[in-house]
Design a protein around this motif. Sequence first.
Motif, PDB file in Angstrom:
ATOM      1  N   VAL A   1      98.557  11.794   5.735  1.00 56.54           N
ATOM      2  CA  VAL A   1      98.543  10.422   6.265  1.00 56.54           C
ATOM      3  C   VAL A   1      97.112   9.892   6.315  1.00 56.54           C
ATOM      4  O   VAL A   1      96.827   8.764   5.898  1.00 56.54           O
ATOM      5  N   TYR A   2      96.211  10.703   6.860  1.00 60.31           N
ATOM      6  CA  TYR A   2      94.810  10.333   6.989  1.00 60.31           C
ATOM      7  C   TYR A   2      93.939  11.378   6.302  1.00 60.31           C
ATOM      8  O   TYR A   2      93.641  12.431   6.871  1.00 60.31           O
ATOM      9  N   PRO A   3      93.496  11.123   5.080  1.00 54.45           N
ATOM     10  CA  PRO A   3      92.610  12.060   4.369  1.00 54.45           C
ATOM     11  C   PRO A   3      91.272  12.205   5.093  1.00 54.45           C
ATOM     12  O   PRO A   3      90.958  11.444   6.015  1.00 54.45           O
ATOM     13  N   ASP A   4      90.468  13.149   4.632  1.00 58.62           N
ATOM     14  CA  ASP A   4      89.187  13.444   5.280  1.00 58.62           C
ATOM     15  C   ASP A   4      88.267  12.230   5.360  1.00 58.62           C
ATOM     16  O   ASP A   4      87.520  12.081   6.334  1.00 58.62           O
ATOM     17  N   TYR A   5      88.297  11.378   4.338  1.00 58.90           N
ATOM     18  CA  TYR A   5      87.390  10.230   4.374  1.00 58.90           C
ATOM     19  C   TYR A   5      87.739   9.259   5.496  1.00 58.90           C
ATOM     20  O   TYR A   5      86.907   8.445   5.917  1.00 58.90           O
ATOM     21  N   GLU A   6      88.972   9.336   6.003  1.00 58.54           N
ATOM     22  CA  GLU A   6      89.355   8.502   7.147  1.00 58.54           C
ATOM     23  C   GLU A   6      89.121   9.226   8.466  1.00 58.54           C
ATOM     24  O   GLU A   6      88.586   8.637   9.408  1.00 58.54           O
ATOM     25  N   THR A   7      89.534  10.492   8.563  1.00 62.27           N
ATOM     26  CA  THR A   7      89.343  11.226   9.823  1.00 62.27           C
ATOM     27  C   THR A   7      87.864  11.444  10.129  1.00 62.27           C
ATOM     28  O   THR A   7      87.508  11.694  11.277  1.00 62.27           O
ATOM     29  N   ARG A   8      86.997  11.311   9.125  1.00 62.52           N
ATOM     30  CA  ARG A   8      85.552  11.384   9.372  1.00 62.52           C
ATOM     31  C   ARG A   8      85.135  10.323  10.384  1.00 62.52           C
ATOM     32  O   ARG A   8      84.155  10.499  11.129  1.00 62.52           O
ATOM     33  N   ARG A   9      85.911   9.245  10.426  1.00 64.36           N
ATOM     34  CA  ARG A   9      85.582   8.141  11.345  1.00 64.36           C
ATOM     35  C   ARG A   9      86.396   8.183  12.636  1.00 64.36           C
ATOM     36  O   ARG A   9      86.386   7.213  13.398  1.00 64.36           O
TER      37      ARG A   9
END
Length: 338
Positions: free
Chosen positions: A179-187
Amino acid sequence: MVVLMRRLIGIAMIVLVVACSPKKKLPDVSDIPMPLTLQRFDRDFFAMDTLHISTGLDSLQKKYPVFIKDYLYNILSAYPQPDSVLKDVLLFRRTYAAIDSAAQQQFPNFKKYTQQIATAFRYFHYYFPKYNLPHTIITYIGPIEGVGCALTSSGLAIGLQAYLGHQFPAYHTRYISEVYPDYETRRFEPQYITVNCLRNILSDFYPEKKAGTSLIEQMIESGKRLYVLNACLPNVADSIKTGYTQAQLNGCYEHEKNIWHYFIQNNLLYETEPTQIASYVNDGPGTPELGSAAPSNIGQFTGWQIVKQWMKKYPEKTLEQLLSTPAKQIFDEAKYQP
């Protein structure tokens, strides 16, 4: 030795000049009243006695007569039947007990963020006095795959489950990673709370205009938003406002001219086909066409620079006038030259 001293003195003078360079004076918003009430719905919800959930929900209904409905039926997606609601609430309580515990440790006191949001709201009110800002902040725990911030009829609702730090284990389960790849969970960090809140306010005040427009128009529309965010969040790092890493942002400035030339040389400025321009204006893992280090949504950076140039050329323009000016007009008048 003398040569070395001269070099050091020269460097010191450069640093001094940079440090003393005048910055654009910020408006004084300290006298603008901005009462914000904080409601910790998350604490009240998880404090309910699981043996008396029905009674607990009745109490929440009295304390949060409007938000409780948004929470149960929109956030938790509970089926609107009494027995089903009780089962869904009990299941969520059990499943998210660890998330709540982590949220209470991360946010034992929400005062810092309430103050940051209030300051951002003061700036927003200064620039857009007719907009009716919310006066209530409601913190809650929702599904991880849900949203982290939403503007509701009860106030600005903030889902704490989305701000527990990018290394929080629950973000890296197989399901959530889809649902939320690493580039999103980074934030998924606390420092994004205020920026995300203001993005919600700005989107409500000035809805996005992307459908059917060209790449250059979409870039400038994103640039408008960044310009407004920058005005209302003057003490927040640009990397947080853009969503880039600091290294990515530095790279954008370093290669600003090359980025612009890429768009021109590939005849992309007036492209409207979504599949051809998506990677330049949407979130993603990056922009491989511009190199492995290039961030996704790089178009917002270029749009921001164009808007900066336009506002520098027309310093008498207000932020309301900026938003109301067509993107094509801004592009034509800015005469952007990186």
